[in-house]
Design a protein around this motif. Structure first.
Motif, PDB file in Angstrom:
ATOM      1  N   GLN A 159       0.604  -1.153   0.142  1.00  0.00           N
ATOM      2  CA  GLN A 159       0.525   0.055   0.203  1.00  0.00           C
ATOM      3  C   GLN A 159       1.129   0.824   0.138  1.00  0.00           C
ATOM      4  OE1 GLN A 159      -2.892   1.474   3.419  1.00  0.00           O
ATOM      5  NE2 GLN A 159      -4.294   0.737   1.624  1.00  0.00           N
ATOM      6  N   GLY A 160       0.943   2.284  -0.611  1.00  0.00           N
ATOM      7  CA  GLY A 160       1.578   3.317  -0.553  1.00  0.00           C
ATOM      8  C   GLY A 160       0.188   4.675  -0.327  1.00  0.00           C
ATOM      9  N   VAL A 161       0.564   5.555   0.201  1.00  0.00           N
ATOM     10  CA  VAL A 161      -0.246   6.647   0.292  1.00  0.00           C
ATOM     11  C   VAL A 161      -0.191   7.626  -0.527  1.00  0.00           C
ATOM     12  CG1 VAL A 161      -0.802   8.015   2.131  1.00  0.00           C
ATOM     13  CG2 VAL A 161      -0.488   6.914   2.517  1.00  0.00           C
ATOM     14  N   VAL A 162      -1.216   8.447  -1.048  1.00  0.00           N
ATOM     15  CA  VAL A 162      -0.885   9.717  -1.969  1.00  0.00           C
ATOM     16  C   VAL A 162      -1.285  10.597  -1.199  1.00  0.00           C
ATOM     17  CG1 VAL A 162      -1.727  10.239  -3.896  1.00  0.00           C
ATOM     18  CG2 VAL A 162      -1.865   7.875  -4.386  1.00  0.00           C
TER      19      VAL A 162
ATOM     20  N   GLU B 187       0.284  11.854 -10.189  1.00  0.00           N
ATOM     21  CA  GLU B 187       1.364  12.129 -10.998  1.00  0.00           C
ATOM     22  C   GLU B 187       2.231  12.558  -9.739  1.00  0.00           C
ATOM     23  OE1 GLU B 187      -0.482  14.780 -14.888  1.00  0.00           O
ATOM     24  OE2 GLU B 187       0.211  16.057 -13.415  1.00  0.00           O
ATOM     25  N   GLY B 188       1.712  13.769  -8.209  1.00  0.00           N
ATOM     26  CA  GLY B 188       3.133  13.567  -7.754  1.00  0.00           C
ATOM     27  C   GLY B 188       3.301  12.233  -6.725  1.00  0.00           C
ATOM     28  N   TYR B 189       2.567  11.170  -6.460  1.00  0.00           N
ATOM     29  CA  TYR B 189       2.769  10.288  -6.231  1.00  0.00           C
ATOM     30  C   TYR B 189       3.696   9.409  -6.955  1.00  0.00           C
ATOM     31  CZ  TYR B 189       2.195   5.293  -4.685  1.00  0.00           C
ATOM     32  OH  TYR B 189       2.800   3.743  -4.607  1.00  0.00           O
ATOM     33  N   PHE B 190       4.006   8.993  -8.818  1.00  0.00           N
ATOM     34  CA  PHE B 190       4.821   8.247  -9.170  1.00  0.00           C
ATOM     35  C   PHE B 190       5.974  10.017  -9.270  1.00  0.00           C
ATOM     36  CE2 PHE B 190       1.314   6.338 -11.391  1.00  0.00           C
ATOM     37  CZ  PHE B 190       2.111   5.242 -11.506  1.00  0.00           C
ATOM     38  N   ASP B 191       5.772  10.602  -9.068  1.00  0.00           N
ATOM     39  CA  ASP B 191       7.239  11.496  -9.004  1.00  0.00           C
ATOM     40  C   ASP B 191       8.176  10.868  -8.301  1.00  0.00           C
ATOM     41  OD1 ASP B 191       8.634  13.346  -9.986  1.00  0.00           O
ATOM     42  OD2 ASP B 191       8.120  15.021  -9.049  1.00  0.00           O
ATOM     43  N   ARG B 192       7.201  11.208  -6.890  1.00  0.00           N
ATOM     44  CA  ARG B 192       8.005  11.083  -5.506  1.00  0.00           C
ATOM     45  C   ARG B 192       8.509   9.509  -5.430  1.00  0.00           C
ATOM     46  NH1 ARG B 192       3.661  14.867  -3.873  1.00  0.00           N
ATOM     47  NH2 ARG B 192       2.408  13.022  -3.976  1.00  0.00           N
TER      48      ARG B 192
ATOM     49  N   GLU C 299       8.293   6.683  -7.976  1.00  0.00           N
ATOM     50  CA  GLU C 299       9.149   6.162  -8.104  1.00  0.00           C
ATOM     51  C   GLU C 299      10.459   6.673  -8.950  1.00  0.00           C
ATOM     52  OE1 GLU C 299       6.994   4.264 -11.269  1.00  0.00           O
ATOM     53  OE2 GLU C 299       5.650   3.375  -9.401  1.00  0.00           O
ATOM     54  N   GLN C 300      10.496   7.839  -8.632  1.00  0.00           N
ATOM     55  CA  GLN C 300      11.535   8.897  -9.070  1.00  0.00           C
ATOM     56  C   GLN C 300      11.324   9.290 -10.678  1.00  0.00           C
ATOM     57  OE1 GLN C 300      12.834   7.038  -6.696  1.00  0.00           O
ATOM     58  NE2 GLN C 300      11.792   8.626  -5.461  1.00  0.00           N
ATOM     59  N   LEU C 301      10.226   9.302 -11.525  1.00  0.00           N
ATOM     60  CA  LEU C 301       9.793   8.985 -12.727  1.00  0.00           C
ATOM     61  C   LEU C 301       8.359   9.363 -12.907  1.00  0.00           C
ATOM     62  CD1 LEU C 301      10.578   7.559 -15.541  1.00  0.00           C
ATOM     63  CD2 LEU C 301       8.834   5.691 -14.666  1.00  0.00           C
ATOM     64  N   PRO C 302       8.845  10.899 -13.938  1.00  0.00           N
ATOM     65  CA  PRO C 302       7.678  11.566 -14.605  1.00  0.00           C
ATOM     66  C   PRO C 302       5.876  10.582 -14.603  1.00  0.00           C
ATOM     67  CG  PRO C 302       9.581  12.087 -15.826  1.00  0.00           C
ATOM     68  CD  PRO C 302      10.060  11.258 -14.645  1.00  0.00           C
ATOM     69  N   ALA C 303       4.364  11.317 -14.443  1.00  0.00           N
ATOM     70  CA  ALA C 303       3.984  10.631 -15.588  1.00  0.00           C
ATOM     71  C   ALA C 303       3.373  11.892 -15.747  1.00  0.00           C
ATOM     72  CB  ALA C 303       3.532   9.990 -14.148  1.00  0.00           C
ATOM     73  N   ARG C 304       2.029  11.473 -16.594  1.00  0.00           N
ATOM     74  CA  ARG C 304       1.478  12.080 -17.961  1.00  0.00           C
ATOM     75  C   ARG C 304       0.562  11.771 -17.083  1.00  0.00           C
ATOM     76  NH1 ARG C 304      -1.923  15.900 -16.540  1.00  0.00           N
ATOM     77  NH2 ARG C 304      -1.689  17.921 -18.668  1.00  0.00           N
ATOM     78  N   ILE C 305      -0.790  11.780 -16.158  1.00  0.00           N
ATOM     79  CA  ILE C 305      -2.284  11.403 -16.685  1.00  0.00           C
ATOM     80  C   ILE C 305      -3.418  12.492 -17.374  1.00  0.00           C
ATOM     81  CG2 ILE C 305      -3.848  10.181 -14.825  1.00  0.00           C
ATOM     82  CD1 ILE C 305      -0.551   9.181 -13.280  1.00  0.00           C
ATOM     83  N   LEU C 306      -3.813  12.175 -17.820  1.00  0.00           N
ATOM     84  CA  LEU C 306      -5.268  12.743 -17.764  1.00  0.00           C
ATOM     85  C   LEU C 306      -6.511  11.634 -17.624  1.00  0.00           C
ATOM     86  CD1 LEU C 306      -4.782  13.846 -21.161  1.00  0.00           C
ATOM     87  CD2 LEU C 306      -4.361  15.086 -18.844  1.00  0.00           C
ATOM     88  N   LEU C 307      -7.785  12.531 -16.783  1.00  0.00           N
ATOM     89  CA  LEU C 307      -8.796  11.464 -16.704  1.00  0.00           C
ATOM     90  C   LEU C 307     -10.224  12.640 -17.148  1.00  0.00           C
ATOM     91  CD1 LEU C 307      -7.630  10.225 -13.012  1.00  0.00           C
ATOM     92  CD2 LEU C 307      -7.418   8.874 -15.072  1.00  0.00           C
ATOM     93  N   ALA C 308     -11.244  11.556 -17.489  1.00  0.00           N
ATOM     94  CA  ALA C 308     -11.982  12.031 -17.970  1.00  0.00           C
ATOM     95  C   ALA C 308     -13.052  11.148 -18.035  1.00  0.00           C
ATOM     96  CB  ALA C 308     -12.222  13.162 -19.527  1.00  0.00           C
TER      97      ALA C 308
END
Length: 306
Positions: free
Chosen positions: A134-137, A150-155, A157-166
């Protein structure tokens, strides 16, 4: 089957993994149709909350695209505000489900998760019997699920992510992009310093209306055709629930004999448990309850089964 029905079947309830080969970027695109409509039809959600729940369900499916796991991947948001619970889950077999609990009198038209009291968002991956991670966002004022993830991945995994949802009443769609981790210190992105920024600029042109209205293959080609899109075999998705009589029995055992007997007394000798996800009813009379209490331990049902 008509062409329009074939197109609907191919385009809806599917997860597409893809690669932007020129840019060295991998991606996942999820489009939910009938499965999302099944979830949304269970409760008459206000429009803003319905959209937020749809985004959460799409996100839970989206996050399964680039990992191998056994069991489920869930997103669970809790707060002491107007949205008390937001839960979305995708299994390793591609079954999705979700629900929200809310205070209709306190809920505003626009749902801003980051402003709710004691807000917490967690990602849980794994199998109840075989172990979970379990990871806390961190929300920290972020207003949307996509920004929080996006912030969770950056912190983490040290790997940026771009996420769009609709999401609307008919569809829930998600798009996630990440640079391909380098192998041997080299990747396509390493050879093209502008690749990630360039893909980001292209992604910024995509609005919610276009996401919801466009078939996955057409959407990816329209956005990224100059980046040499490679589509992998699609993975089907569908509405499905993991509840079972055995899991409800586990919940009753966890309550204990005194609590079960008190509930039987209060409810005229019968306990009825209704799954909030799929509306399946499980009933137990006194004889059933005694057999359950005498049985071996079973992992209890999730807290969202009431």
């Amino acid at each position: 089957m008509t062409d329009s029905l074939v197109e609907t079947f191919v385009s809806d309830d599917v997860l597409h993994r893809f690669m932007l080969e020129k840019a060295g970027v991998r991606g996942v695109l999820v489009r939910l149709g009938h499965s999302w409509q099944e979830i949304a039809s269970r409760v008459e959600y206000p429009e803003g909350l319905r959209s937020t729940l749809g985004q959460a369900v799409a996100a839970s499916a989206l996050l399964t695209g680039n990992i191998k796991f056994e069991g489920t991947l869930s997103l669970e948001f809790k707060s002491q505000g107007a949205v008390r619970l937001l839960f979305a889950e995708t299994t390793d077999q591609g079954r999705v489900r979700g629900l929200a609990r809310f205070d209709p009198d306190a809920l505003s038209h626009i749902v801003d998760l980051g402003t709710l009291d004691e807000a917490m968002l967690a990602i849980t991956v794994g199998h109840a019997e075989k172990g979970r991670y379990q990871g806390v966002v961190t929300l920290d004022g972020t207003s949307s699920i996509s920004e929080a993830l996006e912030g969770y991945f950056d912190r983490s995994e040290q790997l940026p992510a771009r996420i769009l949802l609709a999401a609307d009443g008919d569809h829930a769609v998600g798009l996630m992009l990440q640079p391909v981790p380098g192998e041997g210190g080299h990747s396509a992105a390493d050879a093209d310093d502008d690749a990630w920024a360039r893909v980001g600029h292209l992604t910024e042109t995509l609005g919610a209306r276009e996401m919801l209205a466009t078939r996955p293959e057409e959407l990816l080609y329209r956005l990224y055709h100059e980046e040499q899109v490679r589509l992998y075999d699609p993975r089907p998705l569908a509405f499905g629930c993991t509840c079972s009589r055995e899991r409800v029995e586990g919940m009753l055992r966890a309550l204990g004999r005194d609590e079960v007997h008190a509930t039987l007394d209060d409810r005229n000798g019968e306990i009825e448990v209704i799954c909030e996800f799929c509306a399946t009813r499980y009933t137990f009379d006194r004889v059933d309850a005694e057999q359950v209490l005498a049985g071996p331990d079973t992992p209890p049902a999730p807290s969202t089964l009431q």
